[in-house]
Design a protein around this motif. Structure first.
Motif, mmCIF file in Angstrom:
data_model
loop_
_atom_site.group_PDB
_atom_site.id
_atom_site.type_symbol
_atom_site.label_atom_id
_atom_site.label_comp_id
_atom_site.label_asym_id
_atom_site.label_seq_id
_atom_site.Cartn_x
_atom_site.Cartn_y
_atom_site.Cartn_z
ATOM 1 N N TRP A 4 0.842 -1.197 0.000
ATOM 2 C CA TRP A 4 0.000 0.000 0.000
ATOM 3 C C TRP A 4 0.875 1.244 0.000
ATOM 4 C CZ3 TRP A 4 -5.402 0.120 0.057
ATOM 5 C CH2 TRP A 4 -6.003 -1.151 0.048
ATOM 6 N N ARG A 5 0.457 2.265 -0.765
ATOM 7 C CA ARG A 5 1.223 3.508 -0.913
ATOM 8 C C ARG A 5 0.505 4.660 -0.232
ATOM 9 N NH1 ARG A 5 1.445 7.949 -4.321
ATOM 10 N NH2 ARG A 5 -0.337 7.217 -5.504
ATOM 11 N N PRO A 15 3.795 -5.455 3.758
ATOM 12 C CA PRO A 15 3.489 -6.363 4.862
ATOM 13 C C PRO A 15 4.595 -7.370 5.157
ATOM 14 C CG PRO A 15 1.853 -6.549 3.104
ATOM 15 C CD PRO A 15 2.838 -5.522 2.686
ATOM 16 N N GLU A 16 5.443 -7.652 4.191
ATOM 17 C CA GLU A 16 6.537 -8.582 4.432
ATOM 18 C C GLU A 16 7.609 -7.953 5.323
ATOM 19 O OE1 GLU A 16 7.981 -10.393 0.864
ATOM 20 O OE2 GLU A 16 5.973 -10.954 0.222
ATOM 21 N N ILE A 17 7.630 -6.613 5.388
ATOM 22 C CA ILE A 17 8.592 -5.889 6.211
ATOM 23 C C ILE A 17 7.953 -5.400 7.506
ATOM 24 C CG2 ILE A 17 10.054 -3.834 6.324
ATOM 25 C CD1 ILE A 17 10.396 -4.119 3.263
ATOM 26 N N GLY A 18 6.683 -4.959 7.415
ATOM 27 C CA GLY A 18 5.999 -4.391 8.579
ATOM 28 C C GLY A 18 6.442 -2.957 8.817
ATOM 29 N N ASP A 19 6.274 -2.483 10.039
ATOM 30 C CA ASP A 19 6.675 -1.128 10.424
ATOM 31 C C ASP A 19 7.302 -1.229 11.808
ATOM 32 O OD1 ASP A 19 6.923 1.571 11.052
ATOM 33 O OD2 ASP A 19 4.777 1.854 11.384
ATOM 34 N N GLU A 20 8.588 -1.515 11.824
ATOM 35 C CA GLU A 20 9.288 -1.747 13.086
ATOM 36 C C GLU A 20 9.141 -0.573 14.045
ATOM 37 O OE1 GLU A 20 13.792 -2.606 14.747
ATOM 38 O OE2 GLU A 20 13.334 -3.036 12.651
ATOM 39 N N ALA A 21 9.284 0.653 13.529
ATOM 40 C CA ALA A 21 9.184 1.842 14.381
ATOM 41 C C ALA A 21 7.791 1.977 14.986
ATOM 42 C CB ALA A 21 9.537 3.085 13.583
ATOM 43 N N GLY A 22 6.782 1.496 14.255
ATOM 44 C CA GLY A 22 5.406 1.586 14.734
ATOM 45 C C GLY A 22 4.950 0.353 15.499
ATOM 46 N N LYS A 29 -0.940 -7.854 7.420
ATOM 47 C CA LYS A 29 -1.584 -7.275 6.248
ATOM 48 C C LYS A 29 -2.044 -5.853 6.562
ATOM 49 C CE LYS A 29 -3.535 -11.640 4.674
ATOM 50 N NZ LYS A 29 -4.792 -12.336 4.392
ATOM 51 N N PHE A 30 -2.115 -5.017 5.533
ATOM 52 C CA PHE A 30 -2.555 -3.638 5.706
ATOM 53 C C PHE A 30 -3.930 -3.590 6.368
ATOM 54 C CE2 PHE A 30 -4.526 0.336 4.304
ATOM 55 C CZ PHE A 30 -3.554 1.249 4.664
ATOM 56 N N GLU A 31 -4.819 -4.458 5.952
ATOM 57 C CA GLU A 31 -6.184 -4.488 6.494
ATOM 58 C C GLU A 31 -6.189 -4.789 7.992
ATOM 59 O OE1 GLU A 31 -5.522 -7.105 3.819
ATOM 60 O OE2 GLU A 31 -5.424 -5.274 2.639
ATOM 61 N N ASP A 32 -5.156 -5.478 8.458
ATOM 62 C CA ASP A 32 -5.087 -5.881 9.865
ATOM 63 C C ASP A 32 -4.332 -4.879 10.748
ATOM 64 O OD1 ASP A 32 -6.501 -8.167 9.217
ATOM 65 O OD2 ASP A 32 -4.692 -9.361 8.904
ATOM 66 N N LEU A 33 -3.837 -3.791 10.150
ATOM 67 C CA LEU A 33 -3.177 -2.765 10.954
ATOM 68 C C LEU A 33 -4.206 -2.111 11.873
ATOM 69 C CD1 LEU A 33 -1.031 -0.985 8.209
ATOM 70 C CD2 LEU A 33 -0.175 -2.412 10.082
ATOM 71 N N PRO A 34 -3.794 -1.652 13.046
ATOM 72 C CA PRO A 34 -4.731 -0.960 13.938
ATOM 73 C C PRO A 34 -5.338 0.259 13.238
ATOM 74 C CG PRO A 34 -2.625 -1.347 15.041
ATOM 75 C CD PRO A 34 -2.436 -1.724 13.601
ATOM 76 N N GLU A 35 -6.575 0.592 13.570
ATOM 77 C CA GLU A 35 -7.251 1.725 12.944
ATOM 78 C C GLU A 35 -6.523 3.043 13.187
ATOM 79 O OE1 GLU A 35 -9.755 1.810 10.698
ATOM 80 O OE2 GLU A 35 -9.479 -0.354 10.743
#
Length: 53
Positions: A4-5, A15-22, A29-35
């Motif tokens: 996702w951009r 999603p294969e990398i995620g967001d380590e800082a966050g 998956k993007f859909e499963d990220l917290p709101e």
């Protein structure tokens, strides 16, 4: 898994990398990220992202 951009700044959520800082581990998956998750570069909300595929 779909990438996702961030429209405002161009950051790509992979999603294969995620967001380590966050605190997002690889494999989320993007859909499963917290709101309340936001772009780690510019702070844009999830609504400002579009499919990068």
């Amino acid at each position: 898994m779909e990438k996702w951009r961030c429209v405002p700044c161009g950051y790509i959520y992979d999603p294969e990398i995620g967001d380590e800082a966050g605190g997002i581990k690889p494999g989320v998956k993007f859909e499963d990220l917290p709101e309340d998750w936001v772009c780690p570069l510019c702070g844009a909300p999830k609504e400002d992202f579009e499919s990068a595929q």
